[in-house]
Design a protein around this motif. Sequence first.
Motif, PDB file in Angstrom:
ATOM      1  N   UNK A 134      71.764  79.451  52.136  1.00 29.79           N
ATOM      2  CA  UNK A 134      71.687  78.415  51.109  1.00 29.79           C
ATOM      3  C   UNK A 134      72.333  77.113  51.589  1.00 29.79           C
ATOM      4  N   UNK A 135      71.511  76.075  51.710  1.00 31.02           N
ATOM      5  CA  UNK A 135      71.961  74.715  52.034  1.00 31.02           C
ATOM      6  C   UNK A 135      72.567  74.587  53.440  1.00 31.02           C
ATOM      7  N   UNK A 136      72.904  73.326  53.796  1.00 31.28           N
ATOM      8  CA  UNK A 136      73.243  73.016  55.188  1.00 31.28           C
ATOM      9  C   UNK A 136      74.452  73.788  55.692  1.00 31.28           C
ATOM     10  N   UNK A 137      75.355  74.184  54.797  1.00 32.51           N
ATOM     11  CA  UNK A 137      76.571  74.873  55.239  1.00 32.51           C
ATOM     12  C   UNK A 137      76.255  76.181  55.955  1.00 32.51           C
ATOM     13  N   UNK A 138      75.064  76.726  55.712  1.00 26.67           N
ATOM     14  CA  UNK A 138      74.670  77.982  56.364  1.00 26.67           C
ATOM     15  C   UNK A 138      73.497  77.772  57.326  1.00 26.67           C
ATOM     16  N   UNK A 139      73.216  76.507  57.660  1.00 21.96           N
ATOM     17  CA  UNK A 139      72.083  76.192  58.528  1.00 21.96           C
ATOM     18  C   UNK A 139      72.188  76.789  59.923  1.00 21.96           C
ATOM     19  N   UNK A 160      65.168  85.736  58.187  1.00 20.71           N
ATOM     20  CA  UNK A 160      66.017  84.747  57.501  1.00 20.71           C
ATOM     21  C   UNK A 160      65.190  83.840  56.593  1.00 20.71           C
ATOM     22  N   UNK A 161      65.822  83.467  55.478  1.00 17.44           N
ATOM     23  CA  UNK A 161      65.271  82.469  54.554  1.00 17.44           C
ATOM     24  C   UNK A 161      66.279  81.325  54.471  1.00 17.44           C
ATOM     25  N   UNK A 162      65.782  80.110  54.506  1.00 14.60           N
ATOM     26  CA  UNK A 162      66.638  78.928  54.305  1.00 14.60           C
ATOM     27  C   UNK A 162      66.217  78.272  52.996  1.00 14.60           C
ATOM     28  N   UNK A 163      67.130  78.232  52.025  1.00 17.46           N
ATOM     29  CA  UNK A 163      66.820  77.589  50.743  1.00 17.46           C
ATOM     30  C   UNK A 163      67.472  76.216  50.674  1.00 17.46           C
ATOM     31  N   UNK A 164      66.635  75.212  50.386  1.00 18.18           N
ATOM     32  CA  UNK A 164      67.110  73.828  50.218  1.00 18.18           C
ATOM     33  C   UNK A 164      67.379  73.608  48.731  1.00 18.18           C
TER      34      UNK A 164
END
Length: 480
Positions: A134-139, A160-164
Amino acid sequence: MKNVLFVASEAVPFIKTGGLADVVGSLPKYFDKTKYDVRVIIPKYLCMADKYKESLTFKTSFYMDLAWRTQYVGILETEYDGVKIYFIDNEYYLGGDKPYGEMFTDVEKFAFFSKAALSCLPLLEFRPDIIHCHDWQTGLVPVYLKDRFYKDPFFYGIKTIMTIHNLKFQGIWDLNKTRDITGLSMYYFTPDKLEAYGDANLLKGGLVYADIITTVSNTYASEIKTKFYGERLDGLINARSNCLRGIINGIDYVDYNPETDNYIKKKYSIKNFRKQKIKNKLALQEELGLEVNSKKFMIGIVSRLTDQKGFDLIAYVMDELCSLDIQLVVLGTGDEKYENMFRHFDWKYFDKVSANIFYSEEMSHKIYASCDAFLMPSLFEPCGLSQLMSLRYGTVPIVRETGGLKDTVEAYNEYENTGTGFSFANYNAHEMLDTIRYAMHIYYNKKRDWNKIIDRGMAKDFSWKSSAKEYESLYDDMIG
């Protein structure tokens, strides 16, 4: 059983600065527990409330390399509402009186957190099929997974899933310093990976390397492909558009329920709001020193007072707005210019405008329950939660057609007698004012139609249940 790990920088009730915490803390409760084991991992901040720190039990600890440094990683755990939550502990990185600070410290803090979140997995007796970031902190999680961890059989096949949650925040910092902090080779700092406009961009890393990208509404998923909303990443978003999905956020229908809400003066439901909701309005008018008048059209605002939320539009027409037969109740903090503007108009129109320049959970519930309409004229709004809360409480939203606002508020059509609120398309102050005037006209002159708008809004289901079903379907598509 499908195993999913949420990795995020905050989650309610442990630590919260914004809507991200609501999603990470609430959504996992709503998955079908017979098919999905969803767990959460967040940092153990020193600034967390003591009652939450005391509820944690120590699981294990180890030392981990972060580039040329060796750092302690403690793992603690608890269970909250049936969901297992893990906490990464390191007082050097996670001290301080708030979760976020300057970008140069945050980049190192969340590089450490991202790597630690992966490093601890073999010790947790929990192997996720999907890591949901979730968000850039976990990019950096999808990046590290492809770099340091791919040789370890434990990590084979993890998706992996990246949620903006908001594309505006990307974790941008000096390229060479970020390389030094992360320990990643120069291979990763090229324009097709983490480099963007001369700097390193942590969110971009996640968007490049994640298997799937999601964002928090369908319209926002389309908007971020354009130059205006794309925050200089629209090219990448378009290149990965086949992996992009929009899934609307929800709200907790237990916390936000006018039938059981202890914050409000008079509880009510979709069956009796016509008689009972007004009692909350009269109580709030009295509490705030406004003219006590059940017939006055009362507009509520609960928001951060920033440009993104459309307050430049409100500022432009504030005198005209105050000349209408309305009352305006504002709750929130933000840019000084808007805080002072509302204070000024509170002084100038003391019986019409109430400026509450602070934040209070109790006052927010009172505003959702008491007002006739809720104003949200955002420049952009990835999802927005306030309009969902206002619909739940039978307070008619007046919104700009952008992002999640467009997806969740159906514009009133008086000829077909449909719709759950009022909306305007262009980012224009007088278009907003005309929409407010139109809503006033329906409120004052077509009360039966107004009540039907409330009926339709309160009947909508924007609970986490429907969002969870969409995420379940996405997880099933990814891992079969």
